[in-house]
Design an enzyme around this catalytic site. Structure first.
Site, PDB file in Angstrom:
ATOM      1  N   GLY A 306       0.806  -1.207   0.000  1.00 47.25           N
ATOM      2  CA  GLY A 306       0.000   0.000   0.000  1.00 47.25           C
ATOM      3  C   GLY A 306       0.845   1.265   0.000  1.00 47.25           C
ATOM      4  O   GLY A 306       1.933   1.323  -0.580  1.00 47.25           O
ATOM      5  N   SER A 307       0.350   2.270   0.704  1.00 47.42           N
ATOM      6  CA  SER A 307       0.968   3.602   0.630  1.00 47.42           C
ATOM      7  C   SER A 307       2.335   3.690   1.284  1.00 47.42           C
ATOM      8  O   SER A 307       2.993   4.738   1.175  1.00 47.42           O
ATOM      9  CB  SER A 307       0.033   4.633   1.271  1.00 47.42           C
ATOM     10  OG  SER A 307      -1.158   4.751   0.524  1.00 47.42           O
ATOM     11  N   THR A 308       2.793   2.650   1.964  1.00 49.98           N
ATOM     12  CA  THR A 308       4.154   2.688   2.500  1.00 49.98           C
ATOM     13  C   THR A 308       5.190   2.722   1.382  1.00 49.98           C
ATOM     14  O   THR A 308       6.364   2.996   1.637  1.00 49.98           O
ATOM     15  CB  THR A 308       4.433   1.477   3.411  1.00 49.98           C
ATOM     16  OG1 THR A 308       4.237   0.266   2.669  1.00 49.98           O
ATOM     17  CG2 THR A 308       3.509   1.484   4.622  1.00 49.98           C
TER      18      THR A 308
END
Length: 607
Positions: A306-308
């Protein structure tokens, strides 16, 4: 003299009786005995002198045995010397089934003493009656006091021998890192398996003489002394490990999540300071049930990050020179086409600079950044940070992840990769990549052994760019960012939230994985932390299942304790002083407000 008349009328004279010869008979008996004595002497000479070695070998085969000398497995400690795995002496009951099989009364006494069903034990002995050794069922590696109580009954053919049993004082809090051993004290999972040869030692060997009942009556010779296993000092800090486990358990209970992981690395050395997972298990009592709980999810489970991934996408753009920290992107109207699909933001953020893309976690913003990068360049950049390959930690069963090469990308792959879809990683890989950002762009191989870092590093990113990205990530935990709940009083925190939808049946379900990955303190990062909470309850709606809401506060609680335990000096003194002053002022106001009430009470109580 009498004559006997026969039927024919004639008389027959009797034969004269032989005279008894006593001397001759004595000589005959004496000669026979002498021959027997000579035969015995000859046989004795044959046994004692001529064939002595042969018959001694036969005798030894019956009564001389080589028996192992048990040795203890090496102790495992945390980085501060606190025991995590120790070997304790125990007793194992064994029996001679040949002797028991011919003694039903002894079997009955043994069944009563061990609480084993008589028919079961009788059948068990009968199946092994052609052997000379068997362990008493369910009585291997038992408490020595229990064994001695049974031996005191002096049941024929029943004995005991010293062995060692593994004991884990911290139980399920560290079980996924340590693993466990089997009944023969051989490592089966985790560190116990990875370092089995180092830990297990070498059993000794001695010659003994047993009597016909199997009891040792004489120690003949020491063939090989026992060598205990070597001790192992892990990089794990027991205090931080327990703190991470406790807070993860609290979060799962509060959110109804299915599972979770916390990984904490030392930024400079790559040492694993803590690695907690739930569900867990107690490695002091391992059974064949619920084997799914045995796996160390932080190194085996593959998840879309995801956004990591967004800070790394921004770093790739900065390295390629296609953007600067102040480059502006119009994210209106809050979505962008991606083939037949849309890439959407949580809401329309309008115009954002590069820092704002990270602060607000804009999918649209990173999609526009990655469009400026060649496919091969973006692929090579992410692989430099270790994605698509094992971290090299040496932990058994570690998954390398999945990262398709550009030849396998579709028209939408690069865009989805920029915000963490289309590849699979482990929580340890995320923590390692973030550690590289905090370590001046140097990628270090994680290790579970204190001082196990080889000193070799890979320069994955220019130090100046790494510092820029960390500075951008700091805004995520400050007012206006997506992870203000990750803030820690007295410390600047850099991090990134992630809320990835879970794949299901070729698509994505309304189920999520909540992430927070961060570095602290920002000025000189000491810890790289990844928090993963899998499948939290979404019934609360809104963002209550997101990484900023669930994983960020878990990070803050764990790091607040870890920073104190490791004596890491604060890098945000002004905020800490202001907070202290505000707290003192609050207490002063409270005391001032309480004073009149106390005075009035005293006046009312006066005579």
């Amino acid at each position: 003299m009498k004559f006997i008349r026969t039927s024919g009328g004639s008389a027959k004279k009797p034969r004269p009786r032989a005279q008894f010869n006593l001397q001759g008979r004595l000589m005959l008996v004496g000669g026979a005995m002498a021959l027997c004595a000579v035969a015995l002497v000859v046989r004795a000479v044959d046994l004692q002198l001529v064939d002595n070695a042969f018959y001694q070998q036969k005798a030894d085969a019956r009564f001389l045995r080589e028996v192992p000398i048990p040795t203890s497995r090496g102790m495992i400690t945390d980085r501060n010397g606190e025991p995590l795995a120790v070997s304790s002496p125990v007793e194992s009951l064994y029996a001679n089934p040949q002797e028991l099989a011919n003694n039903p009364a002894a079997i009955a006494r043994l069944a009563e003493a061990t609480d084993l069903p008589l028919d079961y034990l009788t059948r068990y002995v009968s199946q092994r009656k052609d052997k000379e050794f068997m362990y008493v069922p369910r009585h291997r590696r038992i408490n020595p006091a229990v064994a001695q109580k049974i031996l005191a009954l002096k049941i024929p053919g029943v004995f005991s021998q010293r062995e060692f049993r593994r004991f884990y004082p911290q139980g399920e809090a560290v079980s996924h890192v340590l693993g466990f051993t089997n009944i023969d004290d051989q490592g089966q999972e985790g560190v116990e398996l990875a370092f089995d040869e180092w830990l297990r030692g070498t059993p000794g060997l001695q010659k003994v003489i047993r009597d016909r009942h199997g009891r040792i009556v004489e120690h003949v010779d020491l063939l090989r002394p026992a060598e205990p296993g070597k001790d192992l000092v892990l990089s794990i800090d027991r205090r931080i490990q327990f703190l991470a486990y406790r807070e993860l358990k609290r979060t799962l209970l509060e959110t109804g999540a299915a599972s979770g992981s916390v990984v904490i690395l030392d930024v400079a050395t790559g040492e694993v300071l803590a690695m907690a997972n739930l569900p867990s298990y107690n490695n002091n009592r391992v059974s064949g049930e619920n084997r799914d709980a045995y796996r160390n999810r932080a190194v085996t489970d593959l998840l879309e990050p995801g956004s990591t991934m967004k800070p790394l996408t921004v770093a790739a753009g900065l390295e390629a020179g296609v953007i600067t920290p102040t480059t502006r992107f119009d994210t209106s109207p809050g979505w962008i086409p991606n083939g037949r699909y849309r890439t959407s933001d949580f809401r329309n953020y309008g115009v954002l600079d590069t820092t704002g893309v990270i602060t607000k976690s804009s999918n649209v913003g990173v999609s526009k950044i990655v469009k400026l990068l060649p496919d091969n360049s973006f692929d090579a950049f992410l692989r430099r940070f270790g994605f698509g390959s094992s971290t090299g930690s040496g932990f058994p069963g570690e998954a390398p992840g999945t990262f398709p090469t550009p030849e396998r990308w579709s028209g939408t792959t690069k865009q989805t990769l920029s915000y963490g879809y289309g590849l699979s990683v482990t929580p340890l890989q995320i923590a390692r990549a973030y550690a590289a950002l905090g370590n001046g762009g140097r990628l270090v191989t994680p290790t579970f052994v204190k001082g196990g870092h080889s000193g070799e590093t890979q320069q994955a990113l220019d130090p100046a760019i790494a510092a820029q990205v960390v500075e951008m990530m700091q805004t995520v935990t400050e007012p206006g960012g997506t992870a203000t709940r990750a803030a820690i009083l007295g410390y600047h925190v850099a991090g990134k939230t992630g809320t990835a939808r879970k794949s299901s049946g070729g698509g994505y379900a309304r189920r999520y994985i909540a992430y927070f990955a961060g570095l602290v303190p920002v000025e000189r990062p000491r810890f790289s932390v990844t928090v993963v909470v899998n499948d939290p309850d979404t019934s609360g709606g809104g963002s209550t299942y997101g990484g900023g809401w669930i994983s960020a506060p878990l990070f803050a609680r764990v790091m607040e304790g870890a920073l104190r335990l490791m004596d890491v000096p604060p890098d945000d003194i002004d905020t800490w002083i202001a907070a202290q002053s505000a707290e003192e002022a609050k207490r002063a106001r409270a005391l001032a407000a309480a004073a009149p009430a106390a005075s009035a009470a005293q006046r009312g109580a006066a005579p």
